[in-house]
Design a protein around this motif. Structure first.
Motif, PDB file in Angstrom:
ATOM      1  N   ALA A   9      21.296  -9.204 -13.432  1.00  0.00           N
ATOM      2  CA  ALA A   9      20.010  -8.516 -13.460  1.00  0.00           C
ATOM      3  C   ALA A   9      20.177  -7.177 -14.173  1.00  0.00           C
ATOM      4  O   ALA A   9      21.296  -6.717 -14.395  1.00  0.00           O
ATOM      5  CB  ALA A   9      19.486  -8.292 -12.042  1.00  0.00           C
ATOM      6  N   VAL A  10      19.025  -6.580 -14.506  1.00  0.00           N
ATOM      7  CA  VAL A  10      18.989  -5.259 -15.127  1.00  0.00           C
ATOM      8  C   VAL A  10      18.007  -4.417 -14.322  1.00  0.00           C
ATOM      9  O   VAL A  10      16.861  -4.818 -14.136  1.00  0.00           O
ATOM     10  CB  VAL A  10      18.530  -5.352 -16.595  1.00  0.00           C
ATOM     11  CG1 VAL A  10      18.298  -3.973 -17.177  1.00  0.00           C
ATOM     12  CG2 VAL A  10      19.544  -6.126 -17.419  1.00  0.00           C
ATOM     13  N   SER A  11      18.461  -3.269 -13.831  1.00  0.00           N
ATOM     14  CA  SER A  11      17.552  -2.359 -13.140  1.00  0.00           C
ATOM     15  C   SER A  11      17.043  -1.344 -14.160  1.00  0.00           C
ATOM     16  O   SER A  11      17.796  -0.863 -14.992  1.00  0.00           O
ATOM     17  CB  SER A  11      18.251  -1.655 -11.978  1.00  0.00           C
ATOM     18  OG  SER A  11      19.230  -0.761 -12.442  1.00  0.00           O
ATOM     19  N   THR A  12      15.746  -1.064 -14.081  1.00  0.00           N
ATOM     20  CA  THR A  12      15.167  -0.119 -15.035  1.00  0.00           C
ATOM     21  C   THR A  12      13.931   0.539 -14.455  1.00  0.00           C
ATOM     22  O   THR A  12      13.158  -0.095 -13.725  1.00  0.00           O
ATOM     23  CB  THR A  12      14.825  -0.797 -16.376  1.00  0.00           C
ATOM     24  OG1 THR A  12      14.310   0.183 -17.276  1.00  0.00           O
ATOM     25  CG2 THR A  12      13.837  -1.927 -16.220  1.00  0.00           C
ATOM     26  N   SER A  13      13.757   1.798 -14.802  1.00  0.00           N
ATOM     27  CA  SER A  13      12.533   2.504 -14.431  1.00  0.00           C
ATOM     28  C   SER A  13      11.532   2.463 -15.580  1.00  0.00           C
ATOM     29  O   SER A  13      10.447   3.027 -15.477  1.00  0.00           O
ATOM     30  CB  SER A  13      12.843   3.949 -14.019  1.00  0.00           C
ATOM     31  OG  SER A  13      13.482   4.623 -15.071  1.00  0.00           O
ATOM     32  N   SER A  14      11.865   1.779 -16.657  1.00  0.00           N
ATOM     33  CA  SER A  14      10.971   1.647 -17.802  1.00  0.00           C
ATOM     34  C   SER A  14       9.873   0.624 -17.483  1.00  0.00           C
ATOM     35  O   SER A  14      10.125  -0.587 -17.451  1.00  0.00           O
ATOM     36  CB  SER A  14      11.768   1.209 -19.033  1.00  0.00           C
ATOM     37  OG  SER A  14      10.905   1.036 -20.131  1.00  0.00           O
ATOM     38  N   ARG A  15       8.671   1.124 -17.240  1.00  0.00           N
ATOM     39  CA  ARG A  15       7.557   0.262 -16.818  1.00  0.00           C
ATOM     40  C   ARG A  15       7.264  -0.867 -17.789  1.00  0.00           C
ATOM     41  O   ARG A  15       6.866  -1.956 -17.380  1.00  0.00           O
ATOM     42  CB  ARG A  15       6.304   1.106 -16.620  1.00  0.00           C
ATOM     43  CG  ARG A  15       6.382   1.987 -15.399  1.00  0.00           C
ATOM     44  CD  ARG A  15       5.206   2.917 -15.292  1.00  0.00           C
ATOM     45  NE  ARG A  15       3.988   2.176 -15.025  1.00  0.00           N
ATOM     46  CZ  ARG A  15       2.883   2.733 -14.563  1.00  0.00           C
ATOM     47  NH1 ARG A  15       2.848   4.022 -14.323  1.00  0.00           N
ATOM     48  NH2 ARG A  15       1.809   2.021 -14.351  1.00  0.00           N
ATOM     49  N   LYS A  16       7.468  -0.617 -19.084  1.00  0.00           N
ATOM     50  CA  LYS A  16       7.135  -1.655 -20.070  1.00  0.00           C
ATOM     51  C   LYS A  16       8.029  -2.886 -19.926  1.00  0.00           C
ATOM     52  O   LYS A  16       7.670  -3.974 -20.357  1.00  0.00           O
ATOM     53  CB  LYS A  16       7.164  -1.099 -21.489  1.00  0.00           C
ATOM     54  CG  LYS A  16       8.537  -0.833 -22.036  1.00  0.00           C
ATOM     55  CD  LYS A  16       8.451  -0.341 -23.479  1.00  0.00           C
ATOM     56  CE  LYS A  16       9.816  -0.215 -24.084  1.00  0.00           C
ATOM     57  NZ  LYS A  16       9.792   0.197 -25.462  1.00  0.00           N
ATOM     58  N   LEU A  17       9.192  -2.724 -19.320  1.00  0.00           N
ATOM     59  CA  LEU A  17      10.106  -3.857 -19.130  1.00  0.00           C
ATOM     60  C   LEU A  17       9.837  -4.615 -17.832  1.00  0.00           C
ATOM     61  O   LEU A  17      10.477  -5.631 -17.581  1.00  0.00           O
ATOM     62  CB  LEU A  17      11.562  -3.387 -19.184  1.00  0.00           C
ATOM     63  CG  LEU A  17      12.002  -2.807 -20.518  1.00  0.00           C
ATOM     64  CD1 LEU A  17      13.421  -2.282 -20.431  1.00  0.00           C
ATOM     65  CD2 LEU A  17      11.882  -3.858 -21.620  1.00  0.00           C
ATOM     66  N   LEU A  55      19.527   3.823 -18.834  1.00  0.00           N
ATOM     67  CA  LEU A  55      19.253   3.969 -20.261  1.00  0.00           C
ATOM     68  C   LEU A  55      18.730   2.706 -20.937  1.00  0.00           C
ATOM     69  O   LEU A  55      18.614   2.670 -22.157  1.00  0.00           O
ATOM     70  CB  LEU A  55      20.489   4.492 -21.017  1.00  0.00           C
ATOM     71  CG  LEU A  55      21.048   5.820 -20.524  1.00  0.00           C
ATOM     72  CD1 LEU A  55      22.330   6.171 -21.281  1.00  0.00           C
ATOM     73  CD2 LEU A  55      20.016   6.924 -20.680  1.00  0.00           C
ATOM     74  N   ILE A  56      18.408   1.692 -20.173  1.00  0.00           N
ATOM     75  CA  ILE A  56      17.888   0.453 -20.763  1.00  0.00           C
ATOM     76  C   ILE A  56      16.378   0.603 -20.925  1.00  0.00           C
ATOM     77  O   ILE A  56      15.656   0.751 -19.950  1.00  0.00           O
ATOM     78  CB  ILE A  56      18.260  -0.768 -19.898  1.00  0.00           C
ATOM     79  CG1 ILE A  56      19.779  -0.930 -19.898  1.00  0.00           C
ATOM     80  CG2 ILE A  56      17.550  -2.011 -20.404  1.00  0.00           C
ATOM     81  CD1 ILE A  56      20.293  -2.031 -19.022  1.00  0.00           C
ATOM     82  N   LYS A  57      15.944   0.568 -22.193  1.00  0.00           N
ATOM     83  CA  LYS A  57      14.534   0.829 -22.493  1.00  0.00           C
ATOM     84  C   LYS A  57      13.879  -0.232 -23.366  1.00  0.00           C
ATOM     85  O   LYS A  57      12.678  -0.201 -23.580  1.00  0.00           O
ATOM     86  CB  LYS A  57      14.409   2.189 -23.189  1.00  0.00           C
ATOM     87  CG  LYS A  57      14.847   3.332 -22.315  1.00  0.00           C
ATOM     88  CD  LYS A  57      14.771   4.638 -23.068  1.00  0.00           C
ATOM     89  CE  LYS A  57      15.299   5.754 -22.179  1.00  0.00           C
ATOM     90  NZ  LYS A  57      15.737   6.907 -22.909  1.00  0.00           N
ATOM     91  N   GLU A  58      14.683  -1.151 -23.904  1.00  0.00           N
ATOM     92  CA  GLU A  58      14.149  -2.158 -24.834  1.00  0.00           C
ATOM     93  C   GLU A  58      14.527  -3.564 -24.368  1.00  0.00           C
ATOM     94  O   GLU A  58      15.565  -3.762 -23.745  1.00  0.00           O
ATOM     95  CB  GLU A  58      14.706  -1.929 -26.248  1.00  0.00           C
ATOM     96  CG  GLU A  58      14.437  -0.551 -26.824  1.00  0.00           C
ATOM     97  CD  GLU A  58      12.956  -0.242 -27.012  1.00  0.00           C
ATOM     98  OE1 GLU A  58      12.168  -1.191 -27.237  1.00  0.00           O
ATOM     99  OE2 GLU A  58      12.590   0.940 -26.920  1.00  0.00           O
TER     100      GLU A  58
END
Length: 177
Positions: A167-175, A150-153
């Protein structure tokens, strides 16, 4: 591991992350038949590959599945929600990331027990939007914590890192940039 860890679900995301400066990538979902070529491509691009063991279609979550993954696919590590898979990964000298879902205080308590029992190399906490819980877990265990889900920003990434996540794993490409 530090900063943002790109987590890929689709081939176009995989291709994008191969061109990035990120050292590690997470393959969240795949079919077993595609996995070896994805890992090989990533290794040729000097990426370390972490495979979400539980989400690979056609791979059984047992000792033999881990042996096959390690010998034939050669990832650098795995993510899983299962303690037996953590134990098998460590036996096969793969980086082992325990993924835990913190839904309430009972889940938090149970997750800490699981982590202490299996001693993964890293712990990924989902959802990663809970800085207070990240702080609490980093005080309870002596294992690096990754925040995910749920990390998007950018502010959410900063909050998780400030709370003690490595670290933060994210599938949000903008990050990923």
């Amino acid at each position: 591991m530090h900063g943002v860890l790109p987590a890929v679900r689709r081939m176009k995301d995989f291709e994008k992350v191969l061109e990035s400066d990120h050292e590690h990538i997470i393959i969240l979902e795949s079919r077993l038949v595609q996995l070896k070529s994805m890992i090989d491509y990533a290794h040729r691009a000097n990426k370390k590959v972490l495979v979400h063991f539980d989400l690979i279609q056609g791979l059984k979550a047992d000792e033999y599945g881990m042996e096959f993954l390690q010998r034939e696919m050669k990832p650098d590590g795995i993510l899983t929600t299962r303690g037996n898979v953590i134990a098998a990964a460590k036996k096969h000298k793969l980086l082992a990331i325990q993924r835990v879902f913190i839904l309430d205080s009972a889940a938090l308590e149970q997750s800490i027990k699981l982590i202490q029992r299996f001693h993964p190399d890293y712990v990924e906490i989902l959802p990663g939007l809970m800085p207070e819980v990240i702080e609490e877990i980093t005080e309870e265990i002596d294992i690096p914590v990754i925040a995910g889900g749920l990390i998007k920003e950018e502010e959410q990434v900063k909050a998780a890192l400030d709370a003690g996540a490595v670290a933060v794993s994210t599938s949000s490409r903008k990050l990923w940039d």
